[in-house]
Motif scaffolding. Structure first.
Motif, PDB file in Angstrom:
ATOM      1  N   GLU A 179       1.426   6.369   1.091  1.00 61.15           N
ATOM      2  CA  GLU A 179       0.908   6.715   2.413  1.00 61.15           C
ATOM      3  C   GLU A 179       0.925   5.450   3.255  1.00 61.15           C
ATOM      4  O   GLU A 179       0.782   4.348   2.740  1.00 61.15           O
ATOM      5  CB  GLU A 179      -0.501   7.298   2.331  1.00 61.15           C
ATOM      6  CG  GLU A 179      -1.502   6.444   1.603  1.00 61.15           C
ATOM      7  CD  GLU A 179      -2.833   7.143   1.382  1.00 61.15           C
ATOM      8  OE1 GLU A 179      -3.852   6.461   1.530  1.00 61.15           O
ATOM      9  OE2 GLU A 179      -2.859   8.337   1.068  1.00 61.15           O
ATOM     10  N   TRP A 218     -15.210   5.322  -2.211  1.00 60.28           N
ATOM     11  CA  TRP A 218     -15.497   3.912  -2.478  1.00 60.28           C
ATOM     12  C   TRP A 218     -14.350   3.228  -3.210  1.00 60.28           C
ATOM     13  O   TRP A 218     -13.955   2.122  -2.858  1.00 60.28           O
ATOM     14  CB  TRP A 218     -16.763   3.787  -3.323  1.00 60.28           C
ATOM     15  CG  TRP A 218     -18.024   3.857  -2.548  1.00 60.28           C
ATOM     16  CD1 TRP A 218     -18.761   4.966  -2.280  1.00 60.28           C
ATOM     17  CD2 TRP A 218     -18.704   2.767  -1.946  1.00 60.28           C
ATOM     18  NE1 TRP A 218     -19.865   4.635  -1.541  1.00 60.28           N
ATOM     19  CE2 TRP A 218     -19.859   3.276  -1.325  1.00 60.28           C
ATOM     20  CE3 TRP A 218     -18.451   1.408  -1.870  1.00 60.28           C
ATOM     21  CZ2 TRP A 218     -20.754   2.472  -0.637  1.00 60.28           C
ATOM     22  CZ3 TRP A 218     -19.344   0.602  -1.189  1.00 60.28           C
ATOM     23  CH2 TRP A 218     -20.474   1.138  -0.585  1.00 60.28           C
ATOM     24  N   GLY A 219     -13.855   3.875  -4.243  1.00 60.09           N
ATOM     25  CA  GLY A 219     -12.801   3.258  -5.054  1.00 60.09           C
ATOM     26  C   GLY A 219     -11.559   2.937  -4.248  1.00 60.09           C
ATOM     27  O   GLY A 219     -10.991   1.849  -4.374  1.00 60.09           O
ATOM     28  N   GLU A 220     -11.156   3.871  -3.430  1.00 58.87           N
ATOM     29  CA  GLU A 220      -9.952   3.675  -2.628  1.00 58.87           C
ATOM     30  C   GLU A 220     -10.153   2.568  -1.582  1.00 58.87           C
ATOM     31  O   GLU A 220      -9.277   1.719  -1.377  1.00 58.87           O
ATOM     32  CB  GLU A 220      -9.585   4.987  -1.945  1.00 58.87           C
ATOM     33  CG  GLU A 220      -8.205   4.994  -1.356  1.00 58.87           C
ATOM     34  CD  GLU A 220      -7.821   6.359  -0.823  1.00 58.87           C
ATOM     35  OE1 GLU A 220      -6.623   6.534  -0.574  1.00 58.87           O
ATOM     36  OE2 GLU A 220      -8.690   7.237  -0.636  1.00 58.87           O
ATOM     37  N   VAL A 221     -11.318   2.557  -0.948  1.00 58.87           N
ATOM     38  CA  VAL A 221     -11.617   1.532   0.058  1.00 58.87           C
ATOM     39  C   VAL A 221     -11.657   0.147  -0.585  1.00 58.87           C
ATOM     40  O   VAL A 221     -11.070  -0.813  -0.074  1.00 58.87           O
ATOM     41  CB  VAL A 221     -12.951   1.845   0.771  1.00 58.87           C
ATOM     42  CG1 VAL A 221     -13.432   0.666   1.602  1.00 58.87           C
ATOM     43  CG2 VAL A 221     -12.797   3.080   1.648  1.00 58.87           C
ATOM     44  N   LEU A 265     -10.313  -0.788  -3.489  1.00 60.46           N
ATOM     45  CA  LEU A 265      -8.988  -1.143  -3.989  1.00 60.46           C
ATOM     46  C   LEU A 265      -8.131  -1.709  -2.857  1.00 60.46           C
ATOM     47  O   LEU A 265      -7.486  -2.753  -3.016  1.00 60.46           O
ATOM     48  CB  LEU A 265      -8.296   0.071  -4.608  1.00 60.46           C
ATOM     49  CG  LEU A 265      -6.848  -0.141  -5.058  1.00 60.46           C
ATOM     50  CD1 LEU A 265      -6.787  -1.164  -6.184  1.00 60.46           C
ATOM     51  CD2 LEU A 265      -6.235   1.180  -5.483  1.00 60.46           C
ATOM     52  N   ALA A 266      -8.134  -1.053  -1.722  1.00 58.42           N
ATOM     53  CA  ALA A 266      -7.356  -1.532  -0.577  1.00 58.42           C
ATOM     54  C   ALA A 266      -7.825  -2.917  -0.132  1.00 58.42           C
ATOM     55  O   ALA A 266      -7.007  -3.797   0.145  1.00 58.42           O
ATOM     56  CB  ALA A 266      -7.463  -0.546   0.582  1.00 58.42           C
ATOM     57  N   TRP A 314       0.835  -1.197   0.000  1.00 55.83           N
ATOM     58  CA  TRP A 314       0.000   0.000   0.000  1.00 55.83           C
ATOM     59  C   TRP A 314       0.874   1.252   0.000  1.00 55.83           C
ATOM     60  O   TRP A 314       0.577   2.224  -0.700  1.00 55.83           O
ATOM     61  CB  TRP A 314      -0.956  -0.001   1.188  1.00 55.83           C
ATOM     62  CG  TRP A 314      -1.925   1.128   1.089  1.00 55.83           C
ATOM     63  CD1 TRP A 314      -1.897   2.307   1.776  1.00 55.83           C
ATOM     64  CD2 TRP A 314      -3.031   1.224   0.191  1.00 55.83           C
ATOM     65  NE1 TRP A 314      -2.937   3.115   1.375  1.00 55.83           N
ATOM     66  CE2 TRP A 314      -3.645   2.469   0.394  1.00 55.83           C
ATOM     67  CE3 TRP A 314      -3.570   0.361  -0.762  1.00 55.83           C
ATOM     68  CZ2 TRP A 314      -4.762   2.877  -0.311  1.00 55.83           C
ATOM     69  CZ3 TRP A 314      -4.692   0.765  -1.459  1.00 55.83           C
ATOM     70  CH2 TRP A 314      -5.270   2.015  -1.240  1.00 55.83           C
ATOM     71  N   ARG A 353       0.316   3.913  -2.972  1.00 51.33           N
ATOM     72  CA  ARG A 353      -0.326   5.191  -2.670  1.00 51.33           C
ATOM     73  C   ARG A 353       0.585   6.200  -1.960  1.00 51.33           C
ATOM     74  O   ARG A 353       0.163   7.309  -1.680  1.00 51.33           O
ATOM     75  CB  ARG A 353      -1.569   4.958  -1.811  1.00 51.33           C
ATOM     76  CG  ARG A 353      -2.637   4.116  -2.470  1.00 51.33           C
ATOM     77  CD  ARG A 353      -3.253   4.822  -3.624  1.00 51.33           C
ATOM     78  NE  ARG A 353      -3.899   6.029  -3.121  1.00 51.33           N
ATOM     79  CZ  ARG A 353      -4.828   6.697  -3.738  1.00 51.33           C
ATOM     80  NH1 ARG A 353      -5.242   6.295  -4.914  1.00 51.33           N
ATOM     81  NH2 ARG A 353      -5.350   7.783  -3.213  1.00 51.33           N
ATOM     82  N   ARG A 409     -12.529   8.687   2.976  1.00 54.36           N
ATOM     83  CA  ARG A 409     -12.035   7.955   1.801  1.00 54.36           C
ATOM     84  C   ARG A 409     -13.198   7.586   0.899  1.00 54.36           C
ATOM     85  O   ARG A 409     -14.298   7.301   1.346  1.00 54.36           O
ATOM     86  CB  ARG A 409     -11.299   6.676   2.222  1.00 54.36           C
ATOM     87  CG  ARG A 409     -10.187   6.868   3.213  1.00 54.36           C
ATOM     88  CD  ARG A 409      -8.947   7.497   2.550  1.00 54.36           C
ATOM     89  NE  ARG A 409      -7.853   7.532   3.500  1.00 54.36           N
ATOM     90  CZ  ARG A 409      -6.726   6.881   3.347  1.00 54.36           C
ATOM     91  NH1 ARG A 409      -6.511   6.158   2.276  1.00 54.36           N
ATOM     92  NH2 ARG A 409      -5.792   6.960   4.264  1.00 54.36           N
ATOM     93  N   ALA A 450      -3.697   2.458   5.147  1.00 59.02           N
ATOM     94  CA  ALA A 450      -4.670   2.068   4.131  1.00 59.02           C
ATOM     95  C   ALA A 450      -6.059   2.457   4.617  1.00 59.02           C
ATOM     96  O   ALA A 450      -6.314   2.506   5.819  1.00 59.02           O
ATOM     97  CB  ALA A 450      -4.600   0.564   3.900  1.00 59.02           C
ATOM     98  N   PRO A 451      -6.970   2.721   3.696  1.00 62.40           N
ATOM     99  CA  PRO A 451      -8.324   3.101   4.117  1.00 62.40           C
ATOM    100  C   PRO A 451      -9.072   1.929   4.730  1.00 62.40           C
ATOM    101  O   PRO A 451      -8.873   0.779   4.354  1.00 62.40           O
ATOM    102  CB  PRO A 451      -8.987   3.551   2.820  1.00 62.40           C
ATOM    103  CG  PRO A 451      -8.223   2.886   1.753  1.00 62.40           C
ATOM    104  CD  PRO A 451      -6.825   2.744   2.260  1.00 62.40           C
TER     105      PRO A 451
END
Length: 98
Positions: free
Chosen positions: A40, A53-56, A58-59, A34, A38, A51, A43-44
């Motif tokens: 960072e 939807w897409g980021e959550v 994806l993680a 992660w 990203r 955060r 992670a979300p």
């Protein structure tokens, strides 16, 4: 058949330690992955309000894939080590957790 049953019971503590170690290793691999993706450290989380939807999702997908691969690799390596040392596969005919 009785030998397989005994081996399966004897393998349970080993399987537990391998599973715990694999979970720790998978968590470490996910954090590193992660951070590389990203840039960072955190992670979300699904409940992270800031955060999208897409980021959550994806993680979650990356984490799930890493955990599945590490779990399978650790389980397989442990079973092969038991087979090499005892000559017997550690679980029943079908085997596996699923």
């Amino acid at each position: 058949m009785a030998k397989k049953k005994k081996m399966s019971l004897a393998y349970q503590p080993i399987g537990f330690v391998l599973g715990w170690s694999g979970g720790w290793l998978a968590g470490l691999a996910f954090r590193k992955t992660w951070t590389a993706i990203r840039h960072e450290e955190d992670a979300p989380d699904a409940l992270d309000k800031d955060r999208g939807w897409g980021e959550v999702l994806l993680a979650a997908a990356i984490q799930g894939a890493i955990f599945a691969v590490v779990r399978s690799a650790v389980d397989r390596a442990g079973a092969k080590a038991i087979e090499r040392s005892t000559g017997t596969w550690p679980v029943g005919e079908k085997g596996g957790r699923d």
